[in-house]
Design an enzyme around this catalytic site. Structure first.
Site, PDB file in Angstrom:
ATOM      1  N   ALA A 137      -1.570  -0.930  11.991  1.00  0.00           N
ATOM      2  CA  ALA A 137      -2.238  -0.174  13.054  1.00  0.00           C
ATOM      3  C   ALA A 137      -1.759  -0.666  14.416  1.00  0.00           C
ATOM      4  CB  ALA A 137      -3.752  -0.338  12.930  1.00  0.00           C
ATOM      5  N   ARG A 154      11.881   1.098   7.235  1.00  0.00           N
ATOM      6  CA  ARG A 154      12.755   0.625   8.319  1.00  0.00           C
ATOM      7  C   ARG A 154      13.912  -0.199   7.762  1.00  0.00           C
ATOM      8  NH1 ARG A 154      12.325  -3.811  11.434  1.00  0.00           N
ATOM      9  NH2 ARG A 154      10.357  -4.331  10.401  1.00  0.00           N
ATOM     10  N   MET A 212       0.823  -1.208   0.000  1.00  0.00           N
ATOM     11  CA  MET A 212       0.000   0.000   0.000  1.00  0.00           C
ATOM     12  C   MET A 212       0.861   1.263   0.000  1.00  0.00           C
ATOM     13  SD  MET A 212      -3.304  -0.519  -0.177  1.00  0.00           S
ATOM     14  CE  MET A 212      -4.084   0.911   0.576  1.00  0.00           C
ATOM     15  N   GLY A 213       1.867   1.288   0.864  1.00  0.00           N
ATOM     16  CA  GLY A 213       2.733   2.460   0.953  1.00  0.00           C
ATOM     17  C   GLY A 213       3.488   2.720  -0.336  1.00  0.00           C
ATOM     18  N   HIS A 230     -17.174   2.337   6.638  1.00  0.00           N
ATOM     19  CA  HIS A 230     -17.040   1.902   5.241  1.00  0.00           C
ATOM     20  C   HIS A 230     -16.662   0.422   5.192  1.00  0.00           C
ATOM     21  CE1 HIS A 230     -14.120   0.931   2.048  1.00  0.00           C
ATOM     22  NE2 HIS A 230     -14.796   1.721   1.242  1.00  0.00           N
ATOM     23  N   ASN A 231     -15.677   0.019   6.008  1.00  0.00           N
ATOM     24  CA  ASN A 231     -15.253  -1.378   6.023  1.00  0.00           C
ATOM     25  C   ASN A 231     -16.342  -2.279   6.583  1.00  0.00           C
ATOM     26  OD1 ASN A 231     -12.802  -0.340   5.148  1.00  0.00           O
ATOM     27  ND2 ASN A 231     -11.575  -1.590   6.519  1.00  0.00           N
ATOM     28  N   GLU A 256     -18.671  -2.926   3.936  1.00  0.00           N
ATOM     29  CA  GLU A 256     -18.049  -3.863   2.991  1.00  0.00           C
ATOM     30  C   GLU A 256     -18.141  -5.298   3.506  1.00  0.00           C
ATOM     31  OE1 GLU A 256     -14.475  -3.087   0.011  1.00  0.00           O
ATOM     32  OE2 GLU A 256     -13.806  -3.242   2.078  1.00  0.00           O
ATOM     33  N   LYS A 305     -13.836   5.478   7.659  1.00  0.00           N
ATOM     34  CA  LYS A 305     -13.227   4.292   7.039  1.00  0.00           C
ATOM     35  C   LYS A 305     -13.672   3.022   7.757  1.00  0.00           C
ATOM     36  CE  LYS A 305     -10.392   2.094   4.238  1.00  0.00           C
ATOM     37  NZ  LYS A 305     -10.048   0.802   4.757  1.00  0.00           N
ATOM     38  N   SER A 322      -9.223   3.677   0.756  1.00  0.00           N
ATOM     39  CA  SER A 322      -9.984   2.520   0.276  1.00  0.00           C
ATOM     40  C   SER A 322      -9.671   2.238  -1.193  1.00  0.00           C
ATOM     41  CB  SER A 322     -11.483   2.788   0.427  1.00  0.00           C
ATOM     42  OG  SER A 322     -12.228   1.729  -0.131  1.00  0.00           O
TER      43      SER A 322
END
Length: 323
Positions: free
Chosen positions: A80, A37, A17-18, A189-190, A193, A186, A132
């Site tokens: 997270a 890292r 994702m990053g 939203h999830n 989903e 979010k 998303s």
């Protein structure tokens, strides 16, 4: 490596994702600082995707921060929880008043509120930003849900509008509200989903066991649905999965893959919050429980012999049933 501040935004945490979010910024003309890292990931992105735009690789936190123009926009894309706190603790002392830290992970909104309040006391803007669209969306246009201060939106908003998906020419992003609002939206939203995915799973199950269709046939039904008002990413990828054949056995992949779903917590947080607020979210709750049940294969095996409605009911007209 020069110490000049040349990057307009930076991304630390270069997992899928990053990495894709960083590439998206660079493709839209923003000089993007990169940090991870383990420096091997930074080097790999430069080697593979360095031609896509202007990247500023950094191998230390100090180098990364020094490469960012003021006000510094620093995007965190790590797991997270404790990992996010560790990254904040590493970078916050290196930042100055007016700089911003943007958390693009699936953080709990209460954690975001805590972090926003603590960093606000240091004069740093903290933006909890829901993203998303998965890895594909991160690269080609996600839906973005940023919270935080109005000032942070002024500095960050135009960049998010540039990289976000568009519907009818309107970017799929807006300033959602203060502190944890972005991650709250979010989370919900999830949760929605989760319910969508459970509906899809139950539709498949009914078509397979009541309609008598094989997975490849159900894939075609889903493709038809995807041409109409059910047109969506989830319906599209369900058709792809159902059409896939396991190369080793020649059997439908859906019959081979482990039938135990995992979850990252957003559905569970949604129903916990709804219970606290007294808001009925039955569909989301049932979908979350269904995921928990799928993870307990031993319970499902034990329950198979119990009396109750079977799965062998069939319909007289499968075509009409599918319609």
């Amino acid at each position: 490596m020069s110490g000049q501040a040349t990057a307009q935004i930076g991304v630390t945490g270069l997992g899928v994702m990053g990495r894709n979010l960083a590439r998206n910024f660079a493709r839209h003309g923003y000089a993007t600082a990169l940090h991870n890292r383990t420096t091997a990931r930074t080097d790999a992105i430069m080697a593979e995707f360095g031609h896509e735009g202007t990247f500023v690789p950094a191998h230390t936190a100090e180098e990364f921060v020094a490469s960012l123009e003021r006000p510094r926009r620093l995007v965190i894309m790590v797991n997270a929880g404790a990992a996010t706190d560790a990254v904040i603790e590493e970078f916050a002392p290196l930042l100055e008043q007016g700089d911003m830290i943007i958390d693009g992970g699936n953080a709990h909104f209460l954690d975001t509120r805590r972090r926003e309040a603590a960093l606000r006391d240091q004069g740093i803007h903290f933006v909890g930003m829901g993203v998303s669209g998965g890895e594909e969306g991160a690269l080609n246009g996600p839906s973005i849900m940023p919270g935080g201060s109005a000032e942070s939106w002024q500095a960050l908003g135009p960049m998010l509008e540039a990289i976000a998906a568009e519907v009818d020419g309107v970017p799929c992003t807006m300033h959602v509200g203060p502190d944890g609002a972005g991650h709250f939206v979010k989370m919900v939203h999830n949760g929605i989903e989760y319910a969508d995915m459970q509906l899809i799973a139950e539709a498949y199950d009914l078509l397979r066991h009541a309609g008598g269709y094989e997975p490849a046939q159900i894939a075609e039904i889903f493709r038809t649905w995807n041409q109409g008002r059910l047109d969506s990413y989830l319906i599209e990828i369900t058709a792809e999965v159902l059409a896939h054949t396991d190369a080793k056995t020649g059997r439908p992949f859906v019959d081979i893959v482990l039938d135990q779903a995992e979850q990252k917590g957003t559905g569970r947080w949604t129903i916990q919050t709804a219970l606290d607020l007294g808001v009925p979210v039955d569909g989301i709750a049932e979908a979350t429980f269904a995921r928990s049940l799928s993870g307990h294969a031993d319970l499902r095996a034990a329950a198979r012999g119990l009396a109750g409605p079977g799965r062998d009911a069939t319909v007289a007209d499968p075509g009409a049933f599918a319609d």
